[in-house]
Scaffold this active site. Structure first.
Site, PDB file in Angstrom:
ATOM      1  N   SER A  98      32.015  90.369 -30.427  1.00  0.00           N
ATOM      2  CA  SER A  98      30.766  90.523 -31.172  1.00  0.00           C
ATOM      3  C   SER A  98      29.691  89.573 -30.650  1.00  0.00           C
ATOM      4  O   SER A  98      29.235  89.701 -29.532  1.00  0.00           O
ATOM      5  CB  SER A  98      31.006  90.330 -32.660  1.00  0.00           C
ATOM      6  OG  SER A  98      29.807  90.572 -33.381  1.00  0.00           O
ATOM      7  N   ASP A 245      28.633  94.304 -30.794  1.00  0.00           N
ATOM      8  CA  ASP A 245      29.461  95.492 -31.068  1.00  0.00           C
ATOM      9  C   ASP A 245      28.790  96.391 -32.112  1.00  0.00           C
ATOM     10  O   ASP A 245      29.409  97.272 -32.677  1.00  0.00           O
ATOM     11  CB  ASP A 245      30.863  95.082 -31.513  1.00  0.00           C
ATOM     12  CG  ASP A 245      30.883  94.250 -32.794  1.00  0.00           C
ATOM     13  OD1 ASP A 245      29.849  93.613 -33.114  1.00  0.00           O
ATOM     14  OD2 ASP A 245      31.919  94.238 -33.489  1.00  0.00           O
ATOM     15  N   ASP A 247      28.055  96.427 -35.193  1.00  0.00           N
ATOM     16  CA  ASP A 247      28.448  96.701 -36.582  1.00  0.00           C
ATOM     17  C   ASP A 247      27.461  96.048 -37.563  1.00  0.00           C
ATOM     18  O   ASP A 247      27.582  96.202 -38.769  1.00  0.00           O
ATOM     19  CB  ASP A 247      29.895  96.271 -36.873  1.00  0.00           C
ATOM     20  CG  ASP A 247      30.140  94.785 -36.662  1.00  0.00           C
ATOM     21  OD1 ASP A 247      29.258  94.097 -36.102  1.00  0.00           O
ATOM     22  OD2 ASP A 247      31.223  94.302 -37.042  1.00  0.00           O
TER      23      ASP A 247
END
Length: 456
Positions: A98, A245, A247
């Site tokens: 991330s 990533d 999200d």
């Protein structure tokens, strides 16, 4: 037996070489396969230079445990979540670090229907088996096939909006050279087919694991300039920036101002309640007043949960909540198997911008004025629990109302604070909010008082 330090409360993260390498990734895949014995799982990875090799090592471990693998290629975390509830598989693994520094990598693991695997729900067992190395040889090794989940993922994303109702809008999109770019391209293509009048201005768009513009983490103030400047330069209606990533997504209004995740929770709750009143919305205890105010206005039901994705997802499932939001820019959706997504929030915001015919700044202006907040302030302290107790003792004589859902929240009527230990780092996290109608002191005076107290 080698102790593995890469196992954290919610996921796996470690320094490359020492804490996480291909040998360790292989063992994690092998342990996952042996413990859960799924027939098939989906595996993807982010754009980091080491992610593909770590992914292949994980796949070898899964295959050697007798598990078939669907290799999704380069994906964001939520594409693996989507695959885990959309395809005929019994779990998923995304290799990603991330927003961690360059010399880190990690993994996020889920079971069937994208249910999270965290320390309380199986991650410790995977760790013990990977450390002990006591793997059972299987008669039939698993197979691996490549699969492109993108078209189905984009079809799913379109279900959150009514494309015919979207008004002409100009968006600055900043993938931060992470994994978001390929999804934006696919959405842009879909919008063209459906004649949705949205123009995309792409910056730092190409996936590049060397991160030439820095690690994508827009929660850091120093990482926001490029998005803000592009919004102003192109006179865009909104700016969107993602972490590596994708999200989490972060929104900027048409003036280029960064909008705190707290107010986005209120905005998204409003988006769902405009469609269907009476729905339940889960929120964390760090900042609450604006969310409660929106839910009251739009006839929603508030449910409070401890911060952290594993807790929020469990509480949402238990209450069948349509949406859950954390001020840290994690947003969770019932129709997305209660998982967090960095794509659904901005699409819903497009809907609200179109339906209300308002600008983003005017949509959140009232919220920010009525309920000013400090934003999350992090402190490095030697002992988080002692510091939390010190804060409690200091304010106890003022008789605040007390909530201990997560850390400690103290409500004084005109203002409130929440202080908690981070689940992932050795930090104390402080949030303060106030009510304009109670004519409190300026926010900075509360921040100064608490900062002095914590650092004393």
């Amino acid at each position: 037996m080698t102790k593995l330090n890469c196992f954290k409360a919610y996921d796996i993260r470690g320094k490359l070489g020492t804490e996480l390498n291909e040998d360790i990734a292989y063992k994690i895949g092998r342990a996952y396969g042996q413990i859960y014995q799924p027939k098939t799982i989906a595996v993807g990875c982010d754009v980091r230079l080491t992610s593909e090799d770590l992914k292949q090592a994980t796949i070898r471990g899964l295959n050697d445990a007798g598990v078939n693998v669907i290799d999704l290629g380069m994906t964001g975390t939520e594409e693996v979540y989507f695959a885990a509830f959309h395809l005929d598989v019994q779990g998923g693994i995304e290799v990603t670090a991330s927003h961690n520094p360059m010399d880190y990598n990690g993994m996020k693991l889920v079971r069937e229907n994208a249910r999270p695997i965290s320390a309380d729900t199986g991650l410790k067992e995977i760790q013990s088996l990977a450390e002990s190395n006591q793997f059972i040889e299987v008669a039939n090794k698993g197979t691996t096939e490549k699969y492109n989940i993108l078209p189905e993922f984009v079809e799913h994303l379109m279900t959150y909006i009514e494309p015919t109702k979207i008004r002409p809008l100009k968006l600055v999109v900043n993938a931060g050279n992470g994994a978001a770019g390929h999804v934006i391209d696919a959405i842009e293509e879909k919008f063209k087919q459906l004649q949705v009048p949205v123009e995309f201005i792409k910056i730092h768009h190409e996936a590049d694991g060397t991160f030439p513009n820095g690690i994508p983490n827009p929660i850091l103030i120093e990482n926001r300039d490029s998005t803000r400047n592009a919004v102003i330069e192109h006179q865009a209606d909104m700016g969107i920036a993602w972490d590596g990533d994708f999200d989490r997504c972060f929104l900027f209004d048409e003036k280029g101002q960064f909008i705190e995740g707290y107010y986005i929770v209120g905005l998204l709750a409003q988006a769902f309640l405009l469609k269907q009143s009476g729905e339940k919305v889960v929120h964390d205890p760090r900042l609450v007043w604006n969310t409660l105010d929106v839910l009251e206005q739009y006839n929603g039901i508030a449910v409070q949960s401890k911060s952290g994705h594993a807790f929020i997802k469990d509480v949402m499932r238990e209450h069948n909540a349509v949406y859950g939001g954390e001020m840290s820019a994690h947003h969770y959706f019932r129709d997305f198997a209660y998982c967090d997504s960095g794509m659904i929030p901005w699409l819903l915001t497009l809907s609200v911008l179109s339906e209300t015919q308002q600008s983003l700044s005017s949509l959140v202006e009232d919220m920010i004025t009525k309920f000013p907040c400090s934003g999350e302030i992090n402190f490095k302290v030697t002992d988080t629990q002692i510091t939390i107790q010190k804060i409690f003792d200091h304010f106890a004589p003022q008789n605040p109302s007390i909530d201990k859902t997560d850390g400690i929240s103290l409500d004084f009527g005109a203002w409130r604070l929440n202080v908690r230990a981070s689940n992932t780092e050795p930090l104390l996290r402080l949030n303060i909010e106030s009510r304009l109608d109670k004519q409190p002191k300026p926010m900075q005076s509360y921040v100064d008082e608490l900062t002095q107290l914590i650092q004393a």
